[in-house]
Scaffold this motif. Structure first.
Motif, PDB file in Angstrom:
ATOM      1  N   THR A   1       6.432  47.391  -5.730  1.00 46.32           N
ATOM      2  CA  THR A   1       7.056  46.153  -6.150  1.00 46.32           C
ATOM      3  C   THR A   1       8.156  45.766  -5.173  1.00 46.32           C
ATOM      4  N   GLN A   2       8.633  44.539  -5.315  1.00 44.82           N
ATOM      5  CA  GLN A   2       9.706  44.048  -4.457  1.00 44.82           C
ATOM      6  C   GLN A   2      10.962  44.884  -4.647  1.00 44.82           C
ATOM      7  N   GLN A   3      11.569  45.283  -3.536  1.00 46.66           N
ATOM      8  CA  GLN A   3      12.813  46.046  -3.582  1.00 46.66           C
ATOM      9  C   GLN A   3      14.000  45.110  -3.389  1.00 46.66           C
ATOM     10  N   TYR A   4      15.151  45.503  -3.977  1.00 42.74           N
ATOM     11  CA  TYR A   4      16.346  44.676  -3.915  1.00 42.74           C
ATOM     12  C   TYR A   4      17.539  45.522  -3.492  1.00 42.74           C
ATOM     13  N   THR A   5      18.522  44.859  -2.915  1.00 44.97           N
ATOM     14  CA  THR A   5      19.770  45.517  -2.557  1.00 44.97           C
ATOM     15  C   THR A   5      20.622  45.674  -3.820  1.00 44.97           C
ATOM     16  N   PRO A   6      21.679  46.492  -3.773  1.00 47.19           N
ATOM     17  CA  PRO A   6      22.562  46.617  -4.952  1.00 47.19           C
ATOM     18  C   PRO A   6      23.149  45.279  -5.398  1.00 47.19           C
ATOM     19  N   ASP A   7      23.253  44.312  -4.469  1.00 47.77           N
ATOM     20  CA  ASP A   7      23.785  42.996  -4.820  1.00 47.77           C
ATOM     21  C   ASP A   7      22.723  42.065  -5.377  1.00 47.77           C
ATOM     22  N   GLY A   8      21.476  42.545  -5.465  1.00 46.54           N
ATOM     23  CA  GLY A   8      20.411  41.729  -6.039  1.00 46.54           C
ATOM     24  C   GLY A   8      19.628  40.902  -5.040  1.00 46.54           C
ATOM     25  N   HIS A   9      19.862  41.089  -3.743  1.00 46.65           N
ATOM     26  CA  HIS A   9      19.127  40.342  -2.735  1.00 46.65           C
ATOM     27  C   HIS A   9      17.815  41.064  -2.395  1.00 46.65           C
ATOM     28  N   PRO A  10      16.709  40.336  -2.231  1.00 44.39           N
ATOM     29  CA  PRO A  10      15.434  40.987  -1.917  1.00 44.39           C
ATOM     30  C   PRO A  10      15.444  41.602  -0.522  1.00 44.39           C
ATOM     31  N   ILE A  11      14.840  42.762  -0.403  1.00 43.60           N
ATOM     32  CA  ILE A  11      14.688  43.413   0.902  1.00 43.60           C
ATOM     33  C   ILE A  11      13.353  42.942   1.470  1.00 43.60           C
ATOM     34  N   LEU A  12      13.421  42.134   2.527  1.00 38.64           N
ATOM     35  CA  LEU A  12      12.236  41.468   3.055  1.00 38.64           C
ATOM     36  C   LEU A  12      11.467  42.364   4.010  1.00 38.64           C
ATOM     37  N   THR A  13      10.160  42.321   3.871  1.00 37.21           N
ATOM     38  CA  THR A  13       9.288  42.981   4.849  1.00 37.21           C
ATOM     39  C   THR A  13       8.992  42.004   5.974  1.00 37.21           C
ATOM     40  N   LEU A  14       8.397  42.514   7.025  1.00 34.51           N
ATOM     41  CA  LEU A  14       8.023  41.656   8.147  1.00 34.51           C
ATOM     42  C   LEU A  14       7.056  40.570   7.693  1.00 34.51           C
ATOM     43  N   GLN A  15       6.120  40.928   6.847  1.00 36.36           N
ATOM     44  CA  GLN A  15       5.145  39.967   6.348  1.00 36.36           C
ATOM     45  C   GLN A  15       5.828  38.849   5.563  1.00 36.36           C
ATOM     46  N   GLN A  16       6.792  39.197   4.730  1.00 37.12           N
ATOM     47  CA  GLN A  16       7.505  38.189   3.953  1.00 37.12           C
ATOM     48  C   GLN A  16       8.305  37.260   4.867  1.00 37.12           C
ATOM     49  N   CYS A  17       8.929  37.817   5.894  1.00 34.85           N
ATOM     50  CA  CYS A  17       9.682  36.994   6.844  1.00 34.85           C
ATOM     51  C   CYS A  17       8.766  35.982   7.531  1.00 34.85           C
ATOM     52  N   ILE A  18       7.588  36.432   7.935  1.00 31.58           N
ATOM     53  CA  ILE A  18       6.646  35.539   8.604  1.00 31.58           C
ATOM     54  C   ILE A  18       6.207  34.419   7.668  1.00 31.58           C
ATOM     55  N   LYS A  19       5.878  34.776   6.442  1.00 28.56           N
ATOM     56  CA  LYS A  19       5.429  33.775   5.480  1.00 28.56           C
ATOM     57  C   LYS A  19       6.511  32.739   5.212  1.00 28.56           C
ATOM     58  N   MET A  20       7.747  33.189   5.039  1.00 25.65           N
ATOM     59  CA  MET A  20       8.856  32.271   4.783  1.00 25.65           C
ATOM     60  C   MET A  20       9.103  31.366   5.991  1.00 25.65           C
ATOM     61  N   ALA A  21       8.976  31.927   7.195  1.00 25.76           N
ATOM     62  CA  ALA A  21       9.201  31.135   8.405  1.00 25.76           C
ATOM     63  C   ALA A  21       8.130  30.065   8.567  1.00 25.76           C
ATOM     64  N   VAL A  22       6.888  30.413   8.266  1.00 22.62           N
ATOM     65  CA  VAL A  22       5.791  29.448   8.390  1.00 22.62           C
ATOM     66  C   VAL A  22       5.992  28.286   7.425  1.00 22.62           C
ATOM     67  N   GLU A  23       6.422  28.588   6.214  1.00 32.25           N
ATOM     68  CA  GLU A  23       6.543  27.562   5.182  1.00 32.25           C
ATOM     69  C   GLU A  23       7.630  26.531   5.476  1.00 32.25           C
ATOM     70  N   CYS A  24       8.634  26.906   6.281  1.00 29.64           N
ATOM     71  CA  CYS A  24       9.747  25.988   6.526  1.00 29.64           C
ATOM     72  C   CYS A  24       9.808  25.494   7.969  1.00 29.64           C
ATOM     73  N   ASN A  25       8.887  25.923   8.819  1.00 33.42           N
ATOM     74  CA  ASN A  25       8.956  25.557  10.229  1.00 33.42           C
ATOM     75  C   ASN A  25       8.494  24.116  10.438  1.00 33.42           C
ATOM     76  N   SER A  26       9.286  23.339  11.143  1.00 34.28           N
ATOM     77  CA  SER A  26       8.969  21.920  11.345  1.00 34.28           C
ATOM     78  C   SER A  26       7.724  21.738  12.207  1.00 34.28           C
ATOM     79  N   ASN A  27       7.532  22.601  13.210  1.00 35.10           N
ATOM     80  CA  ASN A  27       6.335  22.486  14.047  1.00 35.10           C
ATOM     81  C   ASN A  27       5.067  22.728  13.228  1.00 35.10           C
TER      82      ASN A  27
END
Length: 457
Positions: free
Chosen positions: A24-50
């Protein structure tokens, strides 16, 4: 089959990504998600203007193809007209006489192009090829975004490791400074040794500040590209670099293997081929302007006549009767033979040929660039693997030298300057080893990048 960069990631970072898929998704003690490389790529694709622009271009190409297909459908139109004539006008029999009148016309028309000189067929095939090219361009854009994120991701991990090394080195300096203070207070060592270590500690703290700032800027760049928000709260999965390196050694493919696969599967190559095919079909579509066209027309029309003079009004039929008596059905064929169109077709052909020439040049450039990229990637990856061996040996020797110098310093046989030099050599060697490992993994990622990818889910 649509392809992007994920297989590269699955091959090179199994610890980060396979763990993600099985947990399952892991979180920091402050409640922020710990992102994997795959998640970073997906998030970048979804918001990239190009990517969003390429997506809009692909949608536009889909609409263009739909329009080309719809050109094979017939057209059905209804029309109504109202006219007023003063002085002289037609009567209800169609004879022009001296009077003023109003005419109301109604009609329904059907038309269908039986043969368009193959223009519609060529336009449809051109639109299909253009859509394929736009889809491949979309994949290529997604691929480039993913690869940029991989570089940023590795850069953050590398700088975090280097920062930990610097912090450990600072802690060691503080330890030796405290040891030196005790020896000075006991009257065994001169105060100059303590002052030298205090100066060294101050310099290391300044260096550590710069390292933390560099890491912050790198994290900021990654956070902005994945639309995360604050770089301070950004947390990413830290895979085992040694396992990544061990796996990367098995990915040093021969240049020919990589190039042959890339030529058959790279989105950029397919996009160039589709653009070339589109340009070729454009020449045929333009040439169809010389071919005659044949169309079929059919319909029904009727009208209502109303004179303004009262003396004439008594002789006309009422509205329903006129509509019934004046109605007519018609059908016909129209053959259009192009004789002279002000050089529009010859100029269109010339323009289409220029586009085809440019598409040929672009296709050639893409193929040559791909070969250079593959050869460069393979050479860089091989060179990086050799650097790891050299850096490992250098770090080992520097570490042993530091241990000997530390022992000599504690025994009073080495000066703080000698200790500082030994620690700096060890620090530099260890950082070079970390850099070499990430550099190797990243450059193998470039090589693997050309060996086939799958959809980012």
């Amino acid at each position: 089959m649509k392809q992007t960069i994920l297989s590269l990631i699955l091959a090179l970072v199994p610890v980060a990504l396979i763990a993600q898929e099985n947990s399952t998704q892991q979180y920091t003690p402050d409640g922020h998600p710990i992102l994997t490389l795959q998640q970073c790529i997906k998030m970048a694709v979804e918001c990239n203007s190009n990517f969003l622009r390429s997506q809009a271009d692909s949608t536009s190409a889909e609409i263009q193809l739909a329009s080309a297909k719809n050109s094979f459908l017939p057209q059905l139109n209804a029309q109504m007209g109202q006219s007023f004539s003063f002085g002289r006008a037609k009567d209800e029999r169609g004879v022009i006489i001296n009077h003023s009148a109003a005419n109301t016309d109604f009609g329904v028309g059907f038309s269908y192009t039986l043969f368009s000189g193959l223009r519609r067929l060529y336009n449809m095939n051109e639109a299909k090829s253009s859509l394929l090219a736009s889809e491949q361009t979309l994949l290529e854009t997604k691929d480039k975004i993913a690869f940029d994120i991989i570089g940023m991701y590795y850069q953050v991990l590398m700088q975090e490791d280097m920062l930990r090394i610097s912090e450990f080195n600072l802690a060691q300096t503080e330890f030796h400074l405290n040891y030196t203070k005790a020896m000075v207070e006991g009257g065994k060592w001169a105060l100059s040794k303590q002052l030298e270590l205090e100066s060294q500690l101050a310099n290391e703290k300044l260096t550590l500040i710069d390292s933390r700032n560099d890491l912050f800027l790198t994290r900021l760049n990654l956070a902005l590209n994945v639309d995360y928000g604050s770089p301070d709260s950004l947390a990413i999965v830290n895979p085992d670099i040694d396992k990544m390196v061990a796996l990367a050694y098995s990915k040093l493919y021969p240049v020919k293997t990589v190039y042959d696969y890339a030529m058959n599967n790279r989105a950029g190559i397919k996009a160039a081929e589709n653009n070339l095919q589109t340009a070729k079909l454009g020449i045929r579509a333009a040439s169809s302007g010389f071919i005659p066209t044949l169309s079929f027309n059919a319909g029904y029309s009727t009208s209502y006549f109303y004179p303004f003079e009262k003396s004439q009004q008594q002789f006309i039929s009422d509205f329903p009767t006129q509509l019934k008596h004046n109605g007519r059905y018609f059908l016909g064929f129209t053959l259009s033979i192009p004789l002279f169109d002000a050089m529009e077709t010859p100029n269109a052909i010339r323009q289409a040929k220029v586009k085809y020439t440019l598409a040929e040049i672009h296709s050639k450039d893409v193929r040559e660039a791909l070969y250079r990229q593959v050869v460069t990637a393979q050479a860089n990856a091989t060179s990086a693997s050799k650097k790891i061996v050299a850096a490992t040996e250098s770090a080992k020797i520097a570490k042993e030298s530091l241990k000997m110098t530390e022992a000599a310093f504690e025994a009073g046989r080495a000066t703080p300057l000698e200790l500082e030099q030994a620690r700096n050599r060890s620090l530099i060697a260890e950082m070079q080893l970390v850099r070499a490992k990430y550099d190797f993994v990243y450059k193998v990622a470039i090589l693997e990048h050309y060996m086939g990818v799958t959809d980012i889910q």
